[in-house]
Write a protein that holds these residues in place. Structure first.
Motif, PDB file in Angstrom:
ATOM      1  N   SER A  56      -5.427  -1.112  -1.805  1.00 57.51           N
ATOM      2  CA  SER A  56      -5.676  -0.709  -0.422  1.00 57.51           C
ATOM      3  C   SER A  56      -6.702   0.414  -0.356  1.00 57.51           C
ATOM      4  O   SER A  56      -7.495   0.486   0.568  1.00 57.51           O
ATOM      5  CB  SER A  56      -4.371  -0.315   0.282  1.00 57.51           C
ATOM      6  OG  SER A  56      -3.884   0.909  -0.205  1.00 57.51           O
ATOM      7  N   MET A  57      -6.685   1.290  -1.365  1.00 60.36           N
ATOM      8  CA  MET A  57      -7.675   2.385  -1.359  1.00 60.36           C
ATOM      9  C   MET A  57      -9.081   1.810  -1.513  1.00 60.36           C
ATOM     10  O   MET A  57     -10.007   2.171  -0.793  1.00 60.36           O
ATOM     11  CB  MET A  57      -7.405   3.351  -2.513  1.00 60.36           C
ATOM     12  CG  MET A  57      -6.073   4.045  -2.425  1.00 60.36           C
ATOM     13  SD  MET A  57      -5.737   4.957  -3.945  1.00 60.36           S
ATOM     14  CE  MET A  57      -3.959   4.820  -4.016  1.00 60.36           C
ATOM     15  N   SER A  74       0.754   6.094   3.121  1.00 60.53           N
ATOM     16  CA  SER A  74      -0.711   5.874   3.137  1.00 60.53           C
ATOM     17  C   SER A  74      -1.314   6.263   4.479  1.00 60.53           C
ATOM     18  O   SER A  74      -2.154   5.550   5.013  1.00 60.53           O
ATOM     19  CB  SER A  74      -1.064   4.408   2.845  1.00 60.53           C
ATOM     20  OG  SER A  74      -0.368   3.913   1.747  1.00 60.53           O
ATOM     21  N   VAL A 127      -6.203   3.625   6.017  1.00 58.59           N
ATOM     22  CA  VAL A 127      -5.813   2.411   5.295  1.00 58.59           C
ATOM     23  C   VAL A 127      -5.035   1.482   6.233  1.00 58.59           C
ATOM     24  O   VAL A 127      -5.306   0.283   6.328  1.00 58.59           O
ATOM     25  CB  VAL A 127      -4.964   2.751   4.053  1.00 58.59           C
ATOM     26  CG1 VAL A 127      -4.111   1.582   3.622  1.00 58.59           C
ATOM     27  CG2 VAL A 127      -5.865   3.172   2.899  1.00 58.59           C
ATOM     28  N   MET A 129      -5.158  14.612   3.417  1.00 58.37           N
ATOM     29  CA  MET A 129      -4.338  13.635   4.142  1.00 58.37           C
ATOM     30  C   MET A 129      -3.722  14.225   5.419  1.00 58.37           C
ATOM     31  O   MET A 129      -3.809  13.615   6.486  1.00 58.37           O
ATOM     32  CB  MET A 129      -3.277  13.006   3.236  1.00 58.37           C
ATOM     33  CG  MET A 129      -3.943  12.128   2.177  1.00 58.37           C
ATOM     34  SD  MET A 129      -2.808  11.236   1.128  1.00 58.37           S
ATOM     35  CE  MET A 129      -2.416   9.878   2.147  1.00 58.37           C
ATOM     36  N   GLY A 162       4.324   2.911  -3.946  1.00 55.57           N
ATOM     37  CA  GLY A 162       3.544   2.986  -5.174  1.00 55.57           C
ATOM     38  C   GLY A 162       3.961   4.223  -5.933  1.00 55.57           C
ATOM     39  O   GLY A 162       5.146   4.582  -5.943  1.00 55.57           O
ATOM     40  N   LEU A 163       2.983   4.880  -6.510  1.00 51.21           N
ATOM     41  CA  LEU A 163       3.306   6.078  -7.273  1.00 51.21           C
ATOM     42  C   LEU A 163       3.961   7.140  -6.400  1.00 51.21           C
ATOM     43  O   LEU A 163       4.724   7.954  -6.870  1.00 51.21           O
ATOM     44  CB  LEU A 163       2.025   6.644  -7.886  1.00 51.21           C
ATOM     45  CG  LEU A 163       1.303   5.742  -8.887  1.00 51.21           C
ATOM     46  CD1 LEU A 163       0.042   6.433  -9.404  1.00 51.21           C
ATOM     47  CD2 LEU A 163       2.219   5.426 -10.059  1.00 51.21           C
ATOM     48  N   GLY A 164       3.624   7.116  -5.094  1.00 50.10           N
ATOM     49  CA  GLY A 164       4.140   8.136  -4.190  1.00 50.10           C
ATOM     50  C   GLY A 164       5.652   8.190  -4.186  1.00 50.10           C
ATOM     51  O   GLY A 164       6.252   9.249  -4.377  1.00 50.10           O
ATOM     52  N   TYR A 188      -5.113   8.839  -9.237  1.00 46.82           N
ATOM     53  CA  TYR A 188      -4.069   7.801  -9.169  1.00 46.82           C
ATOM     54  C   TYR A 188      -4.220   6.848 -10.362  1.00 46.82           C
ATOM     55  O   TYR A 188      -3.249   6.435 -10.995  1.00 46.82           O
ATOM     56  CB  TYR A 188      -4.258   7.029  -7.876  1.00 46.82           C
ATOM     57  CG  TYR A 188      -3.035   6.357  -7.295  1.00 46.82           C
ATOM     58  CD1 TYR A 188      -2.215   7.027  -6.396  1.00 46.82           C
ATOM     59  CD2 TYR A 188      -2.726   5.035  -7.602  1.00 46.82           C
ATOM     60  CE1 TYR A 188      -1.125   6.399  -5.822  1.00 46.82           C
ATOM     61  CE2 TYR A 188      -1.636   4.407  -7.037  1.00 46.82           C
ATOM     62  CZ  TYR A 188      -0.838   5.099  -6.143  1.00 46.82           C
ATOM     63  OH  TYR A 188       0.249   4.472  -5.585  1.00 46.82           O
ATOM     64  N   PHE A 233       1.581  10.851   2.270  1.00 49.10           N
ATOM     65  CA  PHE A 233       1.127  10.184   1.043  1.00 49.10           C
ATOM     66  C   PHE A 233       1.851   8.858   0.841  1.00 49.10           C
ATOM     67  O   PHE A 233       1.242   7.816   0.621  1.00 49.10           O
ATOM     68  CB  PHE A 233       1.369  11.105  -0.161  1.00 49.10           C
ATOM     69  CG  PHE A 233       0.754  10.635  -1.450  1.00 49.10           C
ATOM     70  CD1 PHE A 233      -0.461  11.142  -1.874  1.00 49.10           C
ATOM     71  CD2 PHE A 233       1.387   9.694  -2.265  1.00 49.10           C
ATOM     72  CE1 PHE A 233      -1.046  10.717  -3.066  1.00 49.10           C
ATOM     73  CE2 PHE A 233       0.818   9.261  -3.452  1.00 49.10           C
ATOM     74  CZ  PHE A 233      -0.403   9.780  -3.862  1.00 49.10           C
ATOM     75  N   THR A 234       3.182   8.888   0.931  1.00 54.65           N
ATOM     76  CA  THR A 234       3.917   7.654   0.646  1.00 54.65           C
ATOM     77  C   THR A 234       3.671   6.578   1.698  1.00 54.65           C
ATOM     78  O   THR A 234       3.851   5.409   1.416  1.00 54.65           O
ATOM     79  CB  THR A 234       5.451   7.827   0.568  1.00 54.65           C
ATOM     80  OG1 THR A 234       5.844   8.595   1.666  1.00 54.65           O
ATOM     81  CG2 THR A 234       5.889   8.456  -0.694  1.00 54.65           C
ATOM     82  N   SER A 264       0.841  -1.194   0.000  1.00 52.08           N
ATOM     83  CA  SER A 264       0.000   0.000   0.000  1.00 52.08           C
ATOM     84  C   SER A 264       0.876   1.244   0.000  1.00 52.08           C
ATOM     85  O   SER A 264       0.636   2.205  -0.721  1.00 52.08           O
ATOM     86  CB  SER A 264      -0.906   0.012   1.229  1.00 52.08           C
ATOM     87  OG  SER A 264      -1.505   1.268   1.369  1.00 52.08           O
ATOM     88  N   ALA A 265       1.914   1.218   0.822  1.00 48.13           N
ATOM     89  CA  ALA A 265       2.765   2.399   0.945  1.00 48.13           C
ATOM     90  C   ALA A 265       3.556   2.661  -0.340  1.00 48.13           C
ATOM     91  O   ALA A 265       3.508   3.751  -0.904  1.00 48.13           O
ATOM     92  CB  ALA A 265       3.712   2.209   2.124  1.00 48.13           C
ATOM     93  N   LEU A 290      -8.573  10.197  -4.187  1.00 46.25           N
ATOM     94  CA  LEU A 290      -7.185   9.863  -4.517  1.00 46.25           C
ATOM     95  C   LEU A 290      -7.127   8.895  -5.705  1.00 46.25           C
ATOM     96  O   LEU A 290      -6.392   9.107  -6.671  1.00 46.25           O
ATOM     97  CB  LEU A 290      -6.518   9.255  -3.275  1.00 46.25           C
ATOM     98  CG  LEU A 290      -5.170   8.573  -3.419  1.00 46.25           C
ATOM     99  CD1 LEU A 290      -4.155   9.511  -4.027  1.00 46.25           C
ATOM    100  CD2 LEU A 290      -4.649   8.127  -2.055  1.00 46.25           C
ATOM    101  N   SER A 345      -1.082  -0.423  -4.235  1.00 43.25           N
ATOM    102  CA  SER A 345      -1.561   0.746  -3.489  1.00 43.25           C
ATOM    103  C   SER A 345      -3.034   0.968  -3.778  1.00 43.25           C
ATOM    104  O   SER A 345      -3.823   1.265  -2.875  1.00 43.25           O
ATOM    105  CB  SER A 345      -0.781   2.002  -3.882  1.00 43.25           C
ATOM    106  OG  SER A 345       0.579   1.827  -3.622  1.00 43.25           O
ATOM    107  N   VAL A 393      -5.646   8.266   6.282  1.00 43.10           N
ATOM    108  CA  VAL A 393      -6.877   7.866   5.598  1.00 43.10           C
ATOM    109  C   VAL A 393      -7.423   6.528   6.110  1.00 43.10           C
ATOM    110  O   VAL A 393      -8.302   5.946   5.508  1.00 43.10           O
ATOM    111  CB  VAL A 393      -6.661   7.783   4.070  1.00 43.10           C
ATOM    112  CG1 VAL A 393      -6.433   9.164   3.492  1.00 43.10           C
ATOM    113  CG2 VAL A 393      -5.509   6.873   3.722  1.00 43.10           C
TER     114      VAL A 393
HETATM  115  N1  PHE Z   1       1.104   5.258  -0.404  1.00 38.16           N
HETATM  116  C1  PHE Z   1       0.599   5.182  -1.731  1.00 38.16           C
HETATM  117  C2  PHE Z   1       1.688   5.564  -2.718  1.00 38.16           C
HETATM  118  O1  PHE Z   1       2.698   6.050  -2.349  1.00 38.16           O
HETATM  119  C3  PHE Z   1      -0.590   6.062  -1.921  1.00 38.16           C
HETATM  120  C4  PHE Z   1      -1.695   5.814  -0.957  1.00 38.16           C
HETATM  121  C5  PHE Z   1      -2.131   6.821  -0.136  1.00 38.16           C
HETATM  122  C6  PHE Z   1      -2.296   4.574  -0.888  1.00 38.16           C
HETATM  123  C7  PHE Z   1      -3.162   6.616   0.742  1.00 38.16           C
HETATM  124  C8  PHE Z   1      -3.341   4.347  -0.011  1.00 38.16           C
HETATM  125  C9  PHE Z   1      -3.769   5.397   0.793  1.00 38.16           C
HETATM  126  O2  PHE Z   1       1.545   5.411  -3.855  1.00 38.16           O
END
Ligand code: PHE
Length: 455
Positions: free
Chosen positions: A321-322, A227, A232, A386, A23-25, A103, A224-225, A20-21, A99, A318, A230
């Protein structure tokens, strides 16, 4: 996954939470916000925020999640007598919904890049041509919308089936593979001519480059990175057995996340400086720099393909998880409603995401508060919702749940000392909320205003 179900193994939870953590972040967003926000000083600030605010918060989310053993909304109800606190969960669900609406647009870009490789489109272009090609790809409304839909479709399919556990197995291979490929990429990047300018940009802080806005971005990026804010991590921890060591899990996830962000930065910035590009190119940054770096490697396009597949996988885990927390909240973990809810949620997210998807094409000139839809939703989610969620969770955990309950829960599965607990509690109770409020007020110009009053 239903409430009664649990992660298969200790590693399973870490992989899912790390999935989850990471990802795109870390891979897409970090390089471009660092590029825009001042390079080394931004990176340093991001690290400080991650350790001082992110780590206590992550642990806090884990603790209440495992204690509550419920969905993101009911957890808050269960742990206090005032049902109003469940608003935190609802805010998290809404934030994840918004998000994923943008995303998934970026997820779609990765899919388009994967397809483009097969047409040979990236072979032997000049740097300018890579940038132009990317601009062309993301401006086409039909293909980008279709790609966004495909990204959401894969996400929905996995979450509807509740097969995230299958993902545990895949993560065990994909995550290390991503790490190894990244290291290879960094080695190539570092041997480009002029690479050291990029390294210096990323690692040597120049504080004069920081602005109120970039401080807010660093704060938003650290949440954000991971997660955070929110719920999660609250939800994922609710599927945990009591024997899991929570502090250890939090530390592993944070370390992995920082390593990936650092590698992403070291892969991108040497390229940016070597090819004479602007580090503040924004969301397009990695998409225009990476193909050029890969192109300079032997068998570059094969590696690029492998990289994109792993990148897509990271973005998908990621996205799972959302959707997972939205579905868990709406169905209250009732298995029979899971499938239908997941599909409806997916369709709604797609519809809400359409303007963001078109922001790089037909809607490029439509701006609100000087931002395109894409940038506006990104800003609202990452830098307002966030941090706001994080602030509320910090207040909830440290002031609404009894200290004894927190200590007892933290001690399950770990042999944490009383002093570690006290430091963690202090950070969460005072430092996290105050820091978030100060950064917010700073951006609103309050301090400048006070300064003027006294000058
Ligand atoms: N942490 C994820 C990322 O870095 C983004 C994310 C944020 C996922 C909040 C779930 C909840 O890409």
């Amino acid at each position: 996954m239903s409430q009664q179900e649990q992660w298969k193994s200790k590693l399973g939870f870490i992989l899912a939470a790390a999935g989850s953590a990471i990802g795109l972040g870390a891979i897409w967003k970090f390089p471009y916000v660092a590029g825009t926000g001042g390079g080394g000083a931004f990176f340093l600030l991001f690290l400080v925020f991650t350790f001082v605010l992110g780590m206590p918060l992550l642990l806090g989310e884990f603790i209440i999640g495992r204690r509550g053993q419920s969905d993101p909304v009911n957890t808050y109800r269960k742990l206090t007598d005032n049902p109003k606190w469940s608003l935190i969960g609802k805010l998290g669900v809404f934030t994840c919904f918004m998000l994923l609406s943008f995303y998934s647009v970026v997820g779609g870009w990765i899919i388009l890049y994967i397809l483009k490789i097969f047409t040979g489109a990236f072979n032997g272009l000049t740097q300018d041509q890579y940038g132009a090609l990317f601009g062309e790809i993301i401006a086409n409304p039909l293909t980008t919308l279709t790609a966004q839909l495909v990204f959401l479709f894969i996400t929905i399919l996995v979450v509807a089936k509740g097969v995230q556990k299958g993902i545990e197995v895949a993560s065990k291979v994909m995550m290390p593979a991503l790490l190894i490929l990244f290291i290879g990429l960094v080695i190539r990047s570092l041997s480009l001519e002029g690479a050291m300018d990029g390294v210096e940009f990323l690692l040597v802080p120049d504080f004069s480059k920081l602005t109120s806005e970039s401080i807010l971005f660093a704060l938003g990026q650290s949440f954000f990175t991971l997660s955070l804010g929110v719920s999660v991590m609250v939800t994922y921890a609710s599927y945990l057995p009591k024997k899991q060591n929570l502090p250890q899990s939090a530390i592993s996830i944070i370390a992995l996340n920082i390593v990936i962000a650092l590698l992403a930065g070291l892969a991108i910035f040497p390229g940016v400086f070597s090819f004479d590009l602007e580090p503040n190119a924004g969301p397009v940054l990695i998409f225009s720099v990476l193909p050029a770096v890969f192109n300079q490697m032997p068998f570059g396009m094969y590696f690029f393909l492998a990289f994109l597949i792993l990148f897509l996988f990271a973005a998908l885990t990621s996205a799972f998880s959302m959707v997972e927390i939205i579905v868990a909240a709406v169905t209250k973990n009732k298995q029979e409603k899971r499938k239908k809810t997941t599909w409806i949620v997916g369709i709604l997210i797609f519809v809400v995401g359409i303007p963001s998807c078109l922001s790089y094409g037909v809607l490029a000139d439509v701006k609100l508060f000087d931002k395109t839809f894409f940038d506006l939703v990104d800003f609202a989610v990452s830098n307002v919702l966030m941090p706001l969620g994080a602030l509320l969770i910090a207040i909830f955990v440290s002031r609404k749940v009894s200290k004894d309950v927190l200590y007892e829960e933290l001690r399950q599965g770990s042999r944490i000392s009383q002093s570690f607990f006290s430091i963690w509690y202090f950070l969460l109770k005072y430092v996290t909320p105050i820091a978030i409020i100060v950064v917010f007020l700073d951006v609103l110009g309050l301090f400048k205003w006070i300064g003027k009053l006294f000058s």
